[in-house]
Structures are given as C-alpha cells and as structure tokens.
Motif scaffolding. Structure first.
Motif, PDB file in Angstrom:
ATOM      1  N   LEU A 320     -48.809 -28.393 -17.711  1.00  0.00           N
ATOM      2  CA  LEU A 320     -49.937 -28.364 -16.781  1.00  0.00           C
ATOM      3  C   LEU A 320     -49.476 -28.341 -15.329  1.00  0.00           C
ATOM      4  O   LEU A 320     -50.063 -27.631 -14.492  1.00  0.00           O
ATOM      5  N   ASN A 321     -48.430 -29.109 -15.003  1.00  0.00           N
ATOM      6  CA  ASN A 321     -47.907 -29.085 -13.640  1.00  0.00           C
ATOM      7  C   ASN A 321     -47.440 -27.686 -13.254  1.00  0.00           C
ATOM      8  O   ASN A 321     -47.675 -27.230 -12.131  1.00  0.00           O
ATOM      9  N   ASN A 322     -46.766 -27.013 -14.194  1.00  0.00           N
ATOM     10  CA  ASN A 322     -46.263 -25.670 -13.914  1.00  0.00           C
ATOM     11  C   ASN A 322     -47.415 -24.703 -13.668  1.00  0.00           C
ATOM     12  O   ASN A 322     -47.425 -23.933 -12.693  1.00  0.00           O
ATOM     13  N   ILE A 366     -46.726  -8.636 -19.565  1.00  0.00           N
ATOM     14  CA  ILE A 366     -45.334  -8.982 -19.251  1.00  0.00           C
ATOM     15  C   ILE A 366     -45.202 -10.257 -18.424  1.00  0.00           C
ATOM     16  O   ILE A 366     -44.094 -10.662 -18.066  1.00  0.00           O
ATOM     17  N   ILE A 367     -46.345 -10.909 -18.135  1.00  0.00           N
ATOM     18  CA  ILE A 367     -46.315 -12.043 -17.218  1.00  0.00           C
ATOM     19  C   ILE A 367     -45.504 -13.226 -17.763  1.00  0.00           C
ATOM     20  O   ILE A 367     -44.954 -14.020 -17.011  1.00  0.00           O
ATOM     21  N   PHE A 372     -40.138 -11.966 -14.661  1.00  0.00           N
ATOM     22  CA  PHE A 372     -41.350 -11.446 -14.029  1.00  0.00           C
ATOM     23  C   PHE A 372     -41.772 -12.366 -12.883  1.00  0.00           C
ATOM     24  O   PHE A 372     -41.789 -13.582 -13.018  1.00  0.00           O
ATOM     25  N   THR A 373     -42.119 -11.795 -11.761  1.00  0.00           N
ATOM     26  CA  THR A 373     -42.607 -12.591 -10.641  1.00  0.00           C
ATOM     27  C   THR A 373     -43.416 -11.723  -9.691  1.00  0.00           C
ATOM     28  O   THR A 373     -43.195 -10.511  -9.600  1.00  0.00           O
ATOM     29  N   GLY A 387     -40.844 -19.500 -14.622  1.00  0.00           N
ATOM     30  CA  GLY A 387     -41.873 -20.515 -14.814  1.00  0.00           C
ATOM     31  C   GLY A 387     -42.754 -20.288 -16.023  1.00  0.00           C
ATOM     32  O   GLY A 387     -42.849 -21.130 -16.909  1.00  0.00           O
ATOM     33  N   LEU A 388     -43.436 -19.124 -16.098  1.00  0.00           N
ATOM     34  CA  LEU A 388     -44.378 -18.887 -17.182  1.00  0.00           C
ATOM     35  C   LEU A 388     -43.687 -18.640 -18.519  1.00  0.00           C
ATOM     36  O   LEU A 388     -44.227 -19.001 -19.568  1.00  0.00           O
TER      37      LEU A 388
END
Length: 428
Positions: A320-322, A366-367, A372-373, A387-388
């Motif tokens: 959740l923080n991410n 692709i997220i 990916f960014t 991150g994701l």
C-alpha cells in the motif's frame, strides 16, 4: 547542572523551600494566629505525588525544619524589637510537626500509590491530612498551655482536608494523563518509524531473495558448462567455467548472510498482529507527510468496509505504501487519493484510487514490468522503475493478483489488489 537536579538532597531542599513559600498564602479559620491553613500542604502533597522515588519521611522532616526556620526569619525581620528565638520557635514548632506527621502517613501508602483509584486515594489522603492537622492543632494548644481537648472544629478541618486532597489529586491525575499522552505519542512515532523501515527492508529482502534464486540457476548452469567443457577435453575453458561457478557461489553465500541480517531487522516483533484500520492509518499519515514534503496539497482518505487483524502487516504496508507513494508522485499539486478495503468472495480487495492524469491504455500491459517508468528527473534520467513490478511479485507471493483500471468517473488511476482472505487472516 543536570546532575544537581537529579540529586536527592537538592530535590528535597527545593520541595521544602517551595512548601515554605506556599505556606504563606494562608487563611486563619479561628481568631488570632493559633492555627493557619495555607497552600504549603497542597504543594508538599503534589510534590510527593510527582516525585514518588523520594523518601517521604525524610522529605517531611526537612520540610518541617525549613518551614519553622523560614517563619522564624519572618518574625525576626518583621518584628525585630520584640523578636525572641525561643518564643518564635515555640510558636511555629507545631507547623513543622504537621509536615512530619503528614509525610509519615503518606509513607504507609507510598508503594501503593499507583494501585489506588483516584477516588480511594483522595479519601486516604484526606484522612492523613485530617490527622496531621489535628496533631498540629493539639501540639499548638499544648505549647500555648491550653487544653488539647477543646473543640478543634473537626468538621471544618475534615472538609478542608477533603477539598485540598481531591483538588491536588485531580491536578496530579491531569498531569499524569498529559505525560502518558506525550509518552504514547512518542512511542507511536517510533512504531511508525520502525514500520516504515520494516516495510522498506522487507521489499529489499524480497528482491534479494529473488536474486539469490537467479544466482542459484546461474551457478548450476556454470557447473553444467564446466562438465561439458571437461568432457570435451577443453581443460583451460573448463577450469575457467569452474572458477566462475565458484565465484558465483561465493556471491550467493554473501547474499544469504545479508538476507539473514535484513530478515532479522524487519522481523523484529513490533506487534504480532495489526488491524487493517491501523495499517491504513500508518499509510495515510506517512504519505500525507510525503505529499507535504513534495509541496503538494493532497487529500488522502481511507474507506474500510472490512477490518480484521493480520500477521502480514509488513507485507500490506509495503504494497500500500508503494502504491500510494506512486500516486502522490504522479499527481499535480492538488488532488484526492482514496484507499479502500472490502470483501469480494474469498478475497479481500484493496483499492488505491487517485484523481491524477491516469495511465494510458497502451501502458497498462507493461506497467508492471521491470524497467517501466514514466518518471524522469530534471536531467531527463529515468527512475529505476522497479516499484510496480516489485508490488506485483509481492502480491503474487501471497497468492493474489493486481491490476490497474480507470475509476468510474473516468479520471485518474485505480490499482486493485485482491488477496486471499484466508491467507491474511491466518494466525489472526
């Protein structure tokens, strides 16, 4: 200077001086100066309650002596022509007796002060106060050559003792509650810091564990290559392949030691379980602070349709923080982020919805891939973009799934995480 304030003798002396001064704010319930009621007893009682580590009887004896000397000094300054040491001492001795008797009575309950309810403590202290006042009055009448059995106004003394005791105990309780709240706030702040560190360490250790699996496969492949080269009598190359396999194996051992250290750090028991409501509170508070640091005026809200305790709070905090931090970074200066939790069949669903610019349809496939960014710094350098993909792998490790969609109002982005309820509730 700090060591002086911690010195027991100094603390007792300060209490005695404060009591002597406070005692000068007084009333005389009977005609003449035979008996006085001042703030000295109230000051001494509050001091004893706040500094329960002090020896009560010793404090009372020193206070009694200081009070007598203080009042004798007043007589010497105020009436120098008629001042007599013996007469002044006799006049004020009973006042010193009061403090000795009062603290002697308090000594009997000193070790049980914390166990008493305020109402009961008030009654006990009132009785001690009344006894000390009666002792002072009887002592004073004896020293003045009067009968100690005269009408001493017991009802008035009792009423004054009750009012004085309950007022000071009420004041002490207010101070204690304030101190407890400050301590609780400090502990809460430390827990939040530990939880943030724990969730960060969990994320890093998760990827380190993944890297170790990769290293294990590379080691096996290197050793297989060594075997094939050896069978082909390519001795020099086979030795080189064996050396590579050994070096990779050493890297794995070092990684194992680092992983063990990280696991020990984030796995320290802050709490065995945590409710979803608490997790939401920490996530909202941490990211509200983060948004303020980025000079954004965002509103972050929580909406829980389900709440239960879980031992996987570090994992949920990490996920959740991410997601919320990503939403904070992606939004403009103003906006709304809403975190939701609800049941859907055998799954507990968490949603992070923002009112930002959203995610184009072409990027949704692709997220969650590593690399990916959409974030670049002021020099045009891309962020790491893990991150994701990080979140996806953690969710997958718990048997869940994550996807992204557009909110119903068509604005912003909505990340949906569905986790098996039985997994989250396990051990709860």
């Amino acid at each position: 200077m700090q060591s002086l304030f911690k010195n027991e003798a100094f603390q007792i002396f300060v209490i005695a001086i404060m009591t002597a001064f406070a005692g000068e704010f007084k009333i005389n319930p009977w005609s003449g100066d035979i008996f006085r009621l001042g703030l000295g007893a109230s000051t001494l009682l509050l001091s004893l309650l706040l500094m329960q580590h002090l020896p009560f009887v010793k404090t009372g004896a020193v206070t009694g002596i200081v009070v007598v000397l203080f009042r004798m000094t007043e007589d010497a300054i105020g009436f120098p022509s008629s001042f007599s040491v013996a007469s002044s001492f006799q006049s004020h001795l009973a006042g010193g007796v009061f403090y000795l008797v009062f603290t002697s009575g308090m000594r009997f309950i000193q070790r049980r002060l914390a166990a008493f309810q305020p109402l009961i403590l008030g009654a006990v202290v009132s009785a001690i106060d009344l006894l000390a006042n009666e002792t002072e009055l009887v002592t004073r009448r004896i020293l003045e050559g009067m009968s100690p059995f005269l009408n001493n106004g017991l009802a008035l003394l009792g009423a004054i003792a009750v009012l004085r005791s309950y007022f000071i105990i009420g004041l002490f309780s207010s101070i204690s509650i304030r101190q407890m709240r400050l301590i609780q706030a400090e502990q809460q702040k430390r827990i939040e810091q530990m939880l943030n560190i724990g969730s960060g360490l969990y994320g890093e250790s998760f990827y380190l564990r993944k890297s170790m699996d990769t290293i294990e496969r590379i080691t096996a492949s290197s050793f297989e290559l060594y075997s094939k080269l050896k069978q082909a009598s390519m001795t020099e190359y086979s030795r080189q392949a064996l050396g590579i396999a050994q070096q990779i194996h050493e890297v794995k051992k070092d990684s194992q030691r680092i992983l063990a250290g990280l696991t020990k750090l984030y796995d320290r028991e802050i709490a065995q379980e945590m409710k979803l409501e608490e997790i939401f509170r920490y996530v909202i508070k941490a990211n509200q602070t983060y948004s303020e640091m980025l000079k954004k005026e965002l509103t972050i809200e929580g909406d829980l349709k389900v709440d239960f305790s879980t031992s996987h709070y570090i994992v949920l905090l990490t996920v959740l923080n991410n997601l919320v931090a990503n939403a904070v970074e992606a939004m403009n200066r103003y906006g709304l982020i809403r975190i939701r939790a609800f049941d859907r069949g055998d799954r507990t669903v968490f949603e992070v919805v923002d009112s930002g610019k959203g995610i184009p349809e072409r990027d949704r496939q692709i997220i969650f891939e590593p690399g990916f960014t959409t974030k670049f710094d002021q020099d045009g350098v891309a962020a790491t973009g893990i991150g994701l993909s990080h979140v996806r792998d953690i969710v997958g490790a718990l048997g869940g799934e994550i996807r992204v969609s557009t909110p119903e109002n068509g604005k912003g982005a909505r990340f949906i995480v569905a986790l098996p309820t039985i997994t989250l509730r396990k051990g709860a």
